[in-house]
Design an enzyme around this catalytic site. Structure first.
Site, mmCIF file in Angstrom:
data_model
loop_
_atom_site.group_PDB
_atom_site.id
_atom_site.type_symbol
_atom_site.label_atom_id
_atom_site.label_comp_id
_atom_site.label_asym_id
_atom_site.label_seq_id
_atom_site.Cartn_x
_atom_site.Cartn_y
_atom_site.Cartn_z
ATOM 1 N N CYS A 15 3.513 -12.253 5.096
ATOM 2 C CA CYS A 15 2.762 -12.919 6.172
ATOM 3 C C CYS A 15 2.994 -14.428 6.210
ATOM 4 O O CYS A 15 2.656 -15.083 7.190
ATOM 5 C CB CYS A 15 1.277 -12.611 6.052
ATOM 6 S SG CYS A 15 0.940 -10.849 6.210
ATOM 7 N N HIS A 59 -2.757 -18.019 9.906
ATOM 8 C CA HIS A 59 -2.321 -16.619 9.945
ATOM 9 C C HIS A 59 -3.515 -15.758 10.364
ATOM 10 O O HIS A 59 -4.617 -15.879 9.826
ATOM 11 C CB HIS A 59 -1.786 -16.213 8.573
ATOM 12 C CG HIS A 59 -1.565 -14.751 8.439
ATOM 13 N ND1 HIS A 59 -0.888 -14.015 9.388
ATOM 14 C CD2 HIS A 59 -1.950 -13.863 7.478
ATOM 15 C CE1 HIS A 59 -0.862 -12.749 9.004
ATOM 16 N NE2 HIS A 59 -1.506 -12.629 7.859
ATOM 17 N N ASN A 116 -3.322 -7.989 12.555
ATOM 18 C CA ASN A 116 -2.496 -8.821 11.687
ATOM 19 C C ASN A 116 -1.022 -8.443 11.914
ATOM 20 O O ASN A 116 -0.597 -7.366 11.522
ATOM 21 C CB ASN A 116 -2.927 -8.574 10.234
ATOM 22 C CG ASN A 116 -2.106 -9.348 9.227
ATOM 23 O OD1 ASN A 116 -1.042 -9.867 9.533
ATOM 24 N ND2 ASN A 116 -2.603 -9.414 8.006
HETATM 25 N N1 COA Z 1 -13.994 2.032 8.199
HETATM 26 C C1 COA Z 1 -15.188 2.307 7.689
HETATM 27 N N2 COA Z 1 -15.503 2.088 6.398
HETATM 28 C C2 COA Z 1 -14.547 1.564 5.599
HETATM 29 C C3 COA Z 1 -13.260 1.263 6.098
HETATM 30 C C4 COA Z 1 -13.009 1.518 7.436
HETATM 31 N N3 COA Z 1 -11.822 1.263 7.991
HETATM 32 N N4 COA Z 1 -12.534 0.751 5.072
HETATM 33 C C5 COA Z 1 -13.327 0.732 4.005
HETATM 34 N N5 COA Z 1 -14.544 1.221 4.318
HETATM 35 C C6 COA Z 1 -15.709 1.403 3.452
HETATM 36 C C7 COA Z 1 -15.350 1.418 1.976
HETATM 37 O O1 COA Z 1 -14.980 2.722 1.569
HETATM 38 C C8 COA Z 1 -16.643 0.993 1.354
HETATM 39 O O2 COA Z 1 -17.534 2.077 1.323
HETATM 40 P P1 COA Z 1 -18.523 2.295 0.069
HETATM 41 O O3 COA Z 1 -19.402 1.085 0.042
HETATM 42 O O4 COA Z 1 -19.210 3.553 0.444
HETATM 43 O O5 COA Z 1 -17.633 2.399 -1.100
HETATM 44 C C9 COA Z 1 -17.204 -0.025 2.342
HETATM 45 O O6 COA Z 1 -16.550 0.264 3.599
HETATM 46 C C10 COA Z 1 -16.928 -1.467 1.959
HETATM 47 O O7 COA Z 1 -15.563 -1.556 1.584
HETATM 48 P P2 COA Z 1 -14.937 -2.930 1.150
HETATM 49 O O8 COA Z 1 -13.512 -2.701 0.740
HETATM 50 O O9 COA Z 1 -15.865 -3.613 0.189
HETATM 51 O O10 COA Z 1 -14.982 -3.691 2.549
HETATM 52 P P3 COA Z 1 -14.687 -5.192 2.840
HETATM 53 O O11 COA Z 1 -15.870 -5.845 3.404
HETATM 54 O O12 COA Z 1 -14.007 -5.864 1.677
HETATM 55 O O13 COA Z 1 -13.643 -5.081 4.015
HETATM 56 C C11 COA Z 1 -11.300 -5.339 4.366
HETATM 57 C C12 COA Z 1 -12.397 -4.459 3.771
HETATM 58 C C13 COA Z 1 -9.962 -4.707 4.075
HETATM 59 C C14 COA Z 1 -11.517 -5.469 5.849
HETATM 60 C C15 COA Z 1 -11.381 -6.756 3.706
HETATM 61 O O14 COA Z 1 -11.425 -6.620 2.296
HETATM 62 C C16 COA Z 1 -10.235 -7.627 4.070
HETATM 63 O O15 COA Z 1 -10.031 -7.964 5.213
HETATM 64 N N6 COA Z 1 -9.447 -8.091 3.080
HETATM 65 C C17 COA Z 1 -8.289 -8.902 3.331
HETATM 66 C C18 COA Z 1 -7.146 -8.025 3.743
HETATM 67 C C19 COA Z 1 -6.031 -8.786 4.407
HETATM 68 O O16 COA Z 1 -6.262 -9.664 5.175
HETATM 69 N N7 COA Z 1 -4.794 -8.413 4.067
HETATM 70 C C20 COA Z 1 -3.637 -8.991 4.608
HETATM 71 C C21 COA Z 1 -3.459 -10.362 4.106
HETATM 72 S S1 COA Z 1 -2.049 -11.118 4.756
#
Ligand code: COA
Length: 322
Positions: free
Chosen positions: A110, A249, A279
């Site tokens: 990215c 980004h 993204n």
């Molecule tokens: N839809 C619904 N629920 C989801 C889900 C989805 N697409 N993805 C995960 N969950 C659930 C998880 O299973 C978890 O459930 P639980 O509490 O029962 O275990 C809950 O939602 C919370 O998951 P978590 O991983 O803590 O969510 P989060 O708030 O961290 O959000 C992301 C997840 C991926 C959106 C977030 O971590 C993120 O954006 N990270 C950066 C990723 C990124 O930008 N990557 C590229 C960088 S260049």
């Protein structure tokens, strides 16, 4: 003397994948995706990375008003080229007729466009080339496991491009900072071609999908991006308050607002288009740059900061005066 952006271009595929359509594919909801990421839809290519890169490149070259033969250098920031070889930059060269250009791809996920821009500027400053085309193009749709709701909701396909030229004018692009921490590569990873040869005990013939530790990547971004923005501001001798636009980004709306808060700047200075494209990896910064440029948002002399982050881990920031 300075290096200026003299043309921008971008391209996104027509096919739109909405959150509602994703609800039919994995256990998720439009409300969850919007609240946690800010994303509403993304674009999916059926033609691949080179096709998108060429379309974005043509727009940028046309706007710059240069002949393809004037381009001395083409760098494509991509980690999802259609081929391992030839490079995407060579394919772009052939498609646009930039016969004189040296061409190579740069893989920084990215951060790909940002690192490519900085690399091209360094070549221009050396005096080796006068005009360069820098492209960010990625097809993340082929790297995600469409059964993994933790990643498939985030990514989309697209390409953006900029033509830069060494000119007799003040301002321009730089300073910049590029950083990497390879020891944390595991938290966002996608393997390439598996090893295949008759000397292996067992062939690994399964293409590996992207794997991501979302929370770790989130924490990495909200810590390192404000730090690198502050560092590049100091290097440029400019205050955050003097910056018109922070073009980050486009990974997640919550990451962008957290960065804005940490450097105590209004989120209105952080334009976003991730609601529509998700993204797009190396393409996100140049697509946004092109949209703002074509909307006439930039005035000569405007101070702008670009910041990228992603797999590697890699991250960086670039100061520029429009
Ligand atoms: N839809 C619904 N629920 C989801 C889900 C989805 N697409 N993805 C995960 N969950 C659930 C998880 O299973 C978890 O459930 P639980 O509490 O029962 O275990 C809950 O939602 C919370 O998951 P978590 O991983 O803590 O969510 P989060 O708030 O961290 O959000 C992301 C997840 C991926 C959106 C977030 O971590 C993120 O954006 N990270 C950066 C990723 C990124 O930008 N990557 C590229 C960088 S260049």
């Amino acid at each position: 003397m300075g290096i200026r952006i003299i043309g921008t271009g971008s391209y996104v595929p027509d096919q739109i994948l909405t959150n509602q359509a994703l609800e039919q594919m994995v256990e998720t909801s439009d409300a969850w995706i919007r609240e946690r990421t800010g994303i509403g839809s993304r674009r999916i290519t059926k033609a691949g990375t080179t096709d998108m890169a060429v379309k974005a490149a043509k727009c940028a070259v046309e706007q710059a008003g240069v002949l393809p033969e004037e381009l001395g250098l083409i760098i494509v920031g991509t980690s999802t080229g259609d081929c391992l070889f030839p490079g995407t930059a060579c394919e772009v060269q052939a498609a646009i007729g930039a016969k004189e250009a040296a061409c190579f791809d740069l893989s920084a996920a990215c951060s790909g466009f940002l690192f490519s821009l900085n690399t091209a500027c360094t070549y221009l400053k050396s005096g080796e080339y006068k005009t360069a085309l820098v492209v960010g193009a990625d097809t993340l749709s082929k790297t995600v496991d469409w059964k993994d709701r933790g990643t498939c909701i985030l990514f989309g396909d697209g390409a953006g491009a900029a033509v830069i030229r060494w000119e007799d004018s003040s301002g321009g692009i730089g300073p910049f900072i590029m950083k990497a921490d390879g020891s944390r590569g595991e938290c966002l990873r996608c393997s390439a071609m598996p090893l295949r040869n008759p000397f292996l005990d067992k062939e690994e013939d399964v293409f590996g999908y992207m794997t991501m530790n979302g929370q770790e990547v989130f924490r990495f971004a909200v810590k390192t991006v404000p730090e690198v923005l502050e560092a590049v501001l100091e290097k440029a001798g400019v205050l955050a308050g003097d910056i018109q636009y922070f073009i980050l980004h486009q990974a997640n709306e919550r990451i962008i607002s957290s960065v804005a808060k940490r450097i105590r700047q209004p989120v209105s200075k952080f334009p976003m288009n991730l609601e529509h494209y998700g993204n797009t990896s190396g393409a996100s910064i140049p697509i946004l740059l092109d949209e703002l440029n074509r909307q006439g948002k930039f005035n000569r002399g405007d101070k702008i900061l670009l910041a990228g982050f992603g797999a590697g881990l890699t991250w960086g920031a670039t100061f520029l005066q429009w």
